[in-house]
Design a protein around this motif. Structure first.
Motif, short mmCIF file in Angstrom:
data_model
loop_
_atom_site.label_atom_id
_atom_site.label_comp_id
_atom_site.label_asym_id
_atom_site.label_seq_id
_atom_site.Cartn_x
_atom_site.Cartn_y
_atom_site.Cartn_z
N ILE A 211 -14.19 2.44 -0.58
CA ILE A 211 -13.66 3.04 0.64
C ILE A 211 -14.06 2.20 1.84
CG2 ILE A 211 -13.67 5.10 2.08
CD1 ILE A 211 -14.34 6.72 -0.40
N ALA A 212 -15.31 1.77 1.89
CA ALA A 212 -15.76 0.93 2.99
C ALA A 212 -15.01 -0.40 3.01
CB ALA A 212 -17.27 0.68 2.87
N ASP A 213 -14.74 -0.95 1.84
CA ASP A 213 -14.00 -2.20 1.77
C ASP A 213 -12.58 -2.04 2.31
OD1 ASP A 213 -16.15 -3.51 0.73
OD2 ASP A 213 -15.50 -3.34 -1.36
N ARG A 214 -11.97 -0.89 2.02
CA ARG A 214 -10.62 -0.65 2.55
C ARG A 214 -10.67 -0.55 4.08
NH1 ARG A 214 -10.44 3.32 -1.66
NH2 ARG A 214 -9.39 2.50 -3.50
N VAL A 215 -11.69 0.13 4.58
CA VAL A 215 -11.86 0.20 6.03
C VAL A 215 -12.01 -1.21 6.59
CG1 VAL A 215 -13.40 0.96 7.89
CG2 VAL A 215 -12.86 2.51 6.01
N GLY A 216 -12.83 -2.02 5.94
CA GLY A 216 -13.07 -3.38 6.41
C GLY A 216 -11.80 -4.23 6.40
N ARG A 217 -10.99 -4.08 5.34
CA ARG A 217 -9.78 -4.89 5.25
C ARG A 217 -8.82 -4.54 6.38
NH1 ARG A 217 -10.13 -3.96 -0.42
NH2 ARG A 217 -8.54 -2.34 -0.30
N LEU A 218 -8.72 -3.26 6.73
CA LEU A 218 -7.83 -2.86 7.82
C LEU A 218 -8.38 -3.31 9.17
CD1 LEU A 218 -6.81 0.72 6.61
CD2 LEU A 218 -5.46 -1.39 6.51
N LEU A 219 -9.69 -3.27 9.34
CA LEU A 219 -10.29 -3.78 10.58
C LEU A 219 -10.03 -5.27 10.73
CD1 LEU A 219 -13.77 -1.97 10.63
CD2 LEU A 219 -11.83 -1.55 12.16
N ALA A 220 -10.13 -5.98 9.59
CA ALA A 220 -9.89 -7.42 9.62
C ALA A 220 -8.45 -7.75 10.00
CB ALA A 220 -10.24 -8.04 8.27
N ARG A 221 -7.53 -6.80 9.76
CA ARG A 221 -6.13 -7.02 10.12
C ARG A 221 -5.86 -6.64 11.56
NH1 ARG A 221 -3.00 -3.77 5.59
NH2 ARG A 221 -1.31 -4.05 7.11
N GLY A 222 -6.90 -6.17 12.30
CA GLY A 222 -6.77 -5.89 13.72
C GLY A 222 -6.51 -4.44 14.07
N LEU A 223 -6.57 -3.52 13.09
CA LEU A 223 -6.33 -2.11 13.38
C LEU A 223 -7.52 -1.50 14.10
CD1 LEU A 223 -4.17 -2.68 11.12
CD2 LEU A 223 -4.41 -0.27 10.51
N THR A 224 -7.24 -0.53 14.96
CA THR A 224 -8.32 0.17 15.65
C THR A 224 -8.95 1.20 14.72
OG1 THR A 224 -6.85 1.92 16.46
CG2 THR A 224 -7.06 -0.07 17.82
N GLN A 225 -10.08 1.75 15.16
CA GLN A 225 -10.77 2.77 14.35
C GLN A 225 -9.85 3.96 14.11
OE1 GLN A 225 -14.85 3.81 15.45
NE2 GLN A 225 -14.35 5.98 15.24
N ARG A 226 -9.12 4.39 15.13
CA ARG A 226 -8.23 5.54 14.98
C ARG A 226 -7.08 5.22 14.03
NH1 ARG A 226 -5.16 8.88 19.86
NH2 ARG A 226 -4.22 10.48 18.53
N ALA A 227 -6.55 4.00 14.15
CA ALA A 227 -5.45 3.60 13.27
C ALA A 227 -5.90 3.52 11.82
CB ALA A 227 -4.89 2.25 13.72
N VAL A 228 -7.14 3.06 11.59
CA VAL A 228 -7.69 3.00 10.23
C VAL A 228 -7.81 4.41 9.66
CG1 VAL A 228 -9.73 2.43 8.86
CG2 VAL A 228 -8.88 0.82 10.57
N ALA A 229 -8.32 5.34 10.49
CA ALA A 229 -8.48 6.73 10.03
C ALA A 229 -7.13 7.33 9.65
CB ALA A 229 -9.13 7.56 11.13
N THR A 230 -6.11 7.07 10.47
CA THR A 230 -4.78 7.60 10.17
C THR A 230 -4.21 6.98 8.91
OG1 THR A 230 -4.34 7.95 12.53
CG2 THR A 230 -2.44 7.85 11.06
N ARG A 231 -4.36 5.66 8.75
CA ARG A 231 -3.81 4.97 7.60
C ARG A 231 -4.44 5.44 6.30
NH1 ARG A 231 -1.34 -0.10 7.12
NH2 ARG A 231 -0.66 0.28 9.26
N LEU A 232 -5.74 5.68 6.31
CA LEU A 232 -6.44 6.08 5.09
C LEU A 232 -6.53 7.59 4.91
CD1 LEU A 232 -9.40 3.50 5.00
CD2 LEU A 232 -7.23 3.43 3.78
N GLY A 233 -6.08 8.35 5.91
CA GLY A 233 -6.15 9.80 5.78
C GLY A 233 -7.57 10.34 5.91
N LEU A 234 -8.42 9.63 6.66
CA LEU A 234 -9.80 10.04 6.85
C LEU A 234 -9.99 10.52 8.29
CD1 LEU A 234 -11.58 7.00 5.15
CD2 LEU A 234 -11.25 9.26 4.16
N SER A 235 -11.09 11.24 8.52
CA SER A 235 -11.43 11.61 9.89
C SER A 235 -12.02 10.40 10.59
CB SER A 235 -12.44 12.76 9.90
OG SER A 235 -13.69 12.32 9.39
#
Length: 329
Positions: A271-295
């Protein structure tokens, strides 16, 4: 004289067959000449004895204080007649049921529903109204439901979905669902998946981002209309639905079966790796949460651990370091 346990005949379910214990007891009685005194039946065999009496394979003879075996042939003739009679009754009931519910069917069909311009999309706001409209579509579905469900699904939502989906499958409709590995990590989600799979649903797992989607009978599609899923678009335009179905089929072809993806076995670091991969693509924290369905709080916790791992001071620096780490692989 010691009182013997009372065994009284009563009618069991029509067409009931003896289980293995009852079969063995019946064979033992036949081997003993087809007759056994009531006092010689062990307490451990009382359940099997009652079953044989209910089916009619044993007859109680109170005058001789014994149980007498009955020919299975006569029993099968009687049970066959009962089953045929029951089948006829059910067929008549099935034929009459649509007429009995006709007035209710007309009222249901006349129920007001959201409407929009022909071929367009109807937007429904509020989770309660969205769930109500989806429940109506599930009830009206006649052949197929395609769903893509990224992110976490609450336990209460899964309970409602389970009842609807099992009824859908029991009506003969097909149900195919694509999940992210994260979406099936919780015990309630696993329990839901196991139950609907047992009824014929097909599930695959795709370890990449995709959008939430439901398609009913390839005639109505439901997609999220905002980031928090509080507004949904109900689409009936054939060209748009064809495009959405094509997207689903493309993802379905690339996805793994639930067994191949080892559902529920992915470690927390994934899960952390998925968060990291999306951050590396330039997504914001809120966008990462929305994309992964997390708070956002959960994403923030993963980001904090990633910062510690990479020694990053800012979110931008973390994304940059993680992008470099990916390029070095």
């Amino acid at each position: 004289m010691t009182a013997e346990p009372a065994v009284t005949p009563h009618h069991g379910p029509v067409g009931e067959e003896p289980d293995e214990a009852a079969r063995q007891l019946y064979l033992a009685i036949i081997a003993a000449g087809g007759r056994v005194p009531t006092g010689e039946v062990p307490d451990a065999d009382r359940g099997a004895l009652q079953q044989l009496i209910d089916i009619g394979l044993l007859m109680v003879n109170p005058m001789d204080r014994c149980y007498t075996a009955v020919s299975p042939r006569s029993v099968s003739d009687r049970l066959g007649a009962e089953l045929r009679s029951e089948a006829t009754r059910l067929l008549v009931r099935a034929e009459n049921l649509p007429g009995a519910l006709d007035s209710l069917t007309r009222a249901y069909d006349a129920m007001p529903r959201p409407t929009g311009r022909a071929g367009g999309a109807v937007h429904v706001e509020g989770h309660v109204h969205i769930r109500q409209r989806i429940s109506q579509l599930v009830s009206d579905c006649r052949s197929e439901v395609l769903t893509a469900q990224p992110g976490h699904r609450p336990a209460d939502t899964l309970q409602v979905a389970l009842l609807q989906d099992v009824q859908l499958l029991q009506r003969g409709c097909s149900l195919r669902t694509i999940y992210q590995p994260l979406a099936l990590a919780d015990p309630p989600a696993l329990a839901y998946a196991e139950e609907v799979t047992r009824h014929g649903s097909l599930i695959r797992v795709l370890d990449e981002p995709f959008q939430r989607l439901i398609v009913f009978d390839r005639s109505v599609a439901v997609i999220s209309a905002n980031d928090d899923n509080s507004t949904a678009a109900f689409i009936t335009d054939p060209a748009t639905i064809t495009y959405l179905v094509g997207t689903f089929e493309r993802d379905w072809a690339r996805a793994d079966t639930a067994e191949a993806a080892a559902v529920g076995q992915a470690p927390a670091r994934t899960i952390a790796d998925r968060v990291g991969r999306l951050l590396a693509r330039g997504l914001t924290q809120r966008a990462v949460a929305t994309r992964l369905g997390l708070s956002e709080r959960t994403v923030a916790a993963h980001i904090s651990r990633l910062r510690d791992r990479y020694g990053a001071q800012t979110l931008f620096q973390l994304g940059w370091l993680m992008r470099g780490a990916r390029d070095d692989r």
